[in-house]
Design a protein around this motif. Structure first.
Motif, PDB file in Angstrom:
ATOM      1  N   LEU A 181       0.758  -1.108  -0.013  1.00 34.38           N
ATOM      2  CA  LEU A 181       0.140   0.223  -0.149  1.00 34.38           C
ATOM      3  C   LEU A 181       0.848   1.428   0.054  1.00 34.38           C
ATOM      4  O   LEU A 181       0.578   2.023  -0.703  1.00 34.38           O
ATOM      5  CB  LEU A 181      -0.882  -0.115   1.320  1.00 34.38           C
ATOM      6  CG  LEU A 181      -2.102  -1.053   1.003  1.00 34.38           C
ATOM      7  CD1 LEU A 181      -2.915  -0.730   2.479  1.00 34.38           C
ATOM      8  CD2 LEU A 181      -2.926  -0.560  -0.171  1.00 34.38           C
ATOM      9  N   ARG A 182       1.886   1.129   0.673  1.00 32.38           N
ATOM     10  CA  ARG A 182       2.938   2.303   0.561  1.00 32.38           C
ATOM     11  C   ARG A 182       3.538   2.679  -0.743  1.00 32.38           C
ATOM     12  O   ARG A 182       3.563   3.783  -1.201  1.00 32.38           O
ATOM     13  CB  ARG A 182       3.933   2.064   1.743  1.00 32.38           C
ATOM     14  CG  ARG A 182       3.483   2.482   3.293  1.00 32.38           C
ATOM     15  CD  ARG A 182       4.543   2.536   4.096  1.00 32.38           C
ATOM     16  NE  ARG A 182       5.320   1.337   4.143  1.00 32.38           N
ATOM     17  CZ  ARG A 182       5.138   0.213   5.062  1.00 32.38           C
ATOM     18  NH1 ARG A 182       3.974   0.239   5.722  1.00 32.38           N
ATOM     19  NH2 ARG A 182       5.943  -0.876   5.133  1.00 32.38           N
ATOM     20  N   ALA A 183       3.744   1.452  -1.344  1.00 29.11           N
ATOM     21  CA  ALA A 183       4.337   1.569  -2.866  1.00 29.11           C
ATOM     22  C   ALA A 183       3.272   1.979  -3.617  1.00 29.11           C
ATOM     23  O   ALA A 183       3.476   2.839  -4.518  1.00 29.11           O
ATOM     24  CB  ALA A 183       4.755   0.184  -3.461  1.00 29.11           C
ATOM     25  N   LEU A 184       2.019   1.652  -3.657  1.00 27.86           N
ATOM     26  CA  LEU A 184       0.918   2.199  -4.311  1.00 27.86           C
ATOM     27  C   LEU A 184       0.770   3.655  -4.080  1.00 27.86           C
ATOM     28  O   LEU A 184       0.600   4.324  -5.111  1.00 27.86           O
ATOM     29  CB  LEU A 184      -0.404   1.542  -3.872  1.00 27.86           C
ATOM     30  CG  LEU A 184      -1.586   1.594  -4.669  1.00 27.86           C
ATOM     31  CD1 LEU A 184      -1.529   1.161  -6.155  1.00 27.86           C
ATOM     32  CD2 LEU A 184      -2.822   0.921  -3.986  1.00 27.86           C
ATOM     33  N   GLU A 185       0.913   4.222  -2.812  1.00 24.59           N
ATOM     34  CA  GLU A 185       0.712   5.574  -2.538  1.00 24.59           C
ATOM     35  C   GLU A 185       1.821   6.434  -3.171  1.00 24.59           C
ATOM     36  O   GLU A 185       1.689   7.346  -3.851  1.00 24.59           O
ATOM     37  CB  GLU A 185       0.559   5.742  -0.917  1.00 24.59           C
ATOM     38  CG  GLU A 185       0.372   7.040  -0.621  1.00 24.59           C
ATOM     39  CD  GLU A 185      -0.882   7.704  -1.009  1.00 24.59           C
ATOM     40  OE1 GLU A 185      -0.992   8.971  -1.411  1.00 24.59           O
ATOM     41  OE2 GLU A 185      -1.983   7.019  -0.955  1.00 24.59           O
ATOM     42  N   PHE A 186       3.032   5.752  -3.200  1.00 29.77           N
ATOM     43  CA  PHE A 186       4.133   6.386  -3.928  1.00 29.77           C
ATOM     44  C   PHE A 186       3.801   6.687  -5.184  1.00 29.77           C
ATOM     45  O   PHE A 186       4.073   7.807  -6.009  1.00 29.77           O
ATOM     46  CB  PHE A 186       5.409   5.547  -3.506  1.00 29.77           C
ATOM     47  CG  PHE A 186       6.527   6.024  -4.294  1.00 29.77           C
ATOM     48  CD1 PHE A 186       7.334   7.261  -3.632  1.00 29.77           C
ATOM     49  CD2 PHE A 186       7.041   5.435  -5.292  1.00 29.77           C
ATOM     50  CE1 PHE A 186       8.658   7.530  -4.307  1.00 29.77           C
ATOM     51  CE2 PHE A 186       8.143   6.153  -6.088  1.00 29.77           C
ATOM     52  CZ  PHE A 186       8.756   7.071  -5.533  1.00 29.77           C
TER      53      PHE A 186
END
Length: 142
Positions: free
Chosen positions: A15-20
């Motif tokens: 999810l952090r990668a998706l946000e980035f």
């Protein structure tokens, strides 16, 4: 049009990668986001096959993958226009790199689980394998 592939597995790191990646797409016009969840190949052994069967197990895997992609859809709602969502079955690293090549991605973004050196050396890592196999830049987030 530029395309960034984001590989997700349902983890907080994904999810952090998706946000980035969403921030990258929002900052650069004419860029699309392709969100990919790769289901590992089914491996059914022994009594599980007798009780559940391959078709039932595959159906459960597809349903779980759909839940991961739905969480990504909700997370991105209203943040990024023009997002493609996809699930595939295969060895994760190889499938991520192959798909990025097939759709002409300019980069791959994915999360890491933050394992230490020893755990990564012993267990290996999908992210490390993607970095090794990819011909396009790979961004790893924690």
């Amino acid at each position: 049009m530029r395309t960034i592939l984001v590989a997700i597995d349902g983890s907080d790191a994904a999810l952090r990668a998706l946000e980035f990646a969403a921030r990258q797409v929002a900052a650069v016009s004419d860029t699309r986001l392709h969100v990919l969840h790769v289901r590992p190949p089914l491996r059914i052994y022994g009594e599980i096959e007798v009780y559940a069967g391959e078709e039932r197990m595959r159906g459960l895997a597809v349903k779980e993958a759909e839940a991961v992609l739905e969480a990504a859809r909700r997370h991105l709602a209203g943040k990024v226009p023009g997002v493609d969502f996809e699930q595939l079955e295969g060895e994760p690293a190889e499938t991520i790199v192959r798909r990025a090549t097939e759709i002409g991605c300019e980069s791959i973004v994915m999360g890491t689980h933050g394992r230490g050196r020893l755990a990564s050396a012993v267990m290996g890592s999908v992210a490390q394998r993607v970095v090794h196999l990819s011909s396009v830049p790979v961004t790893l987030t924690r």
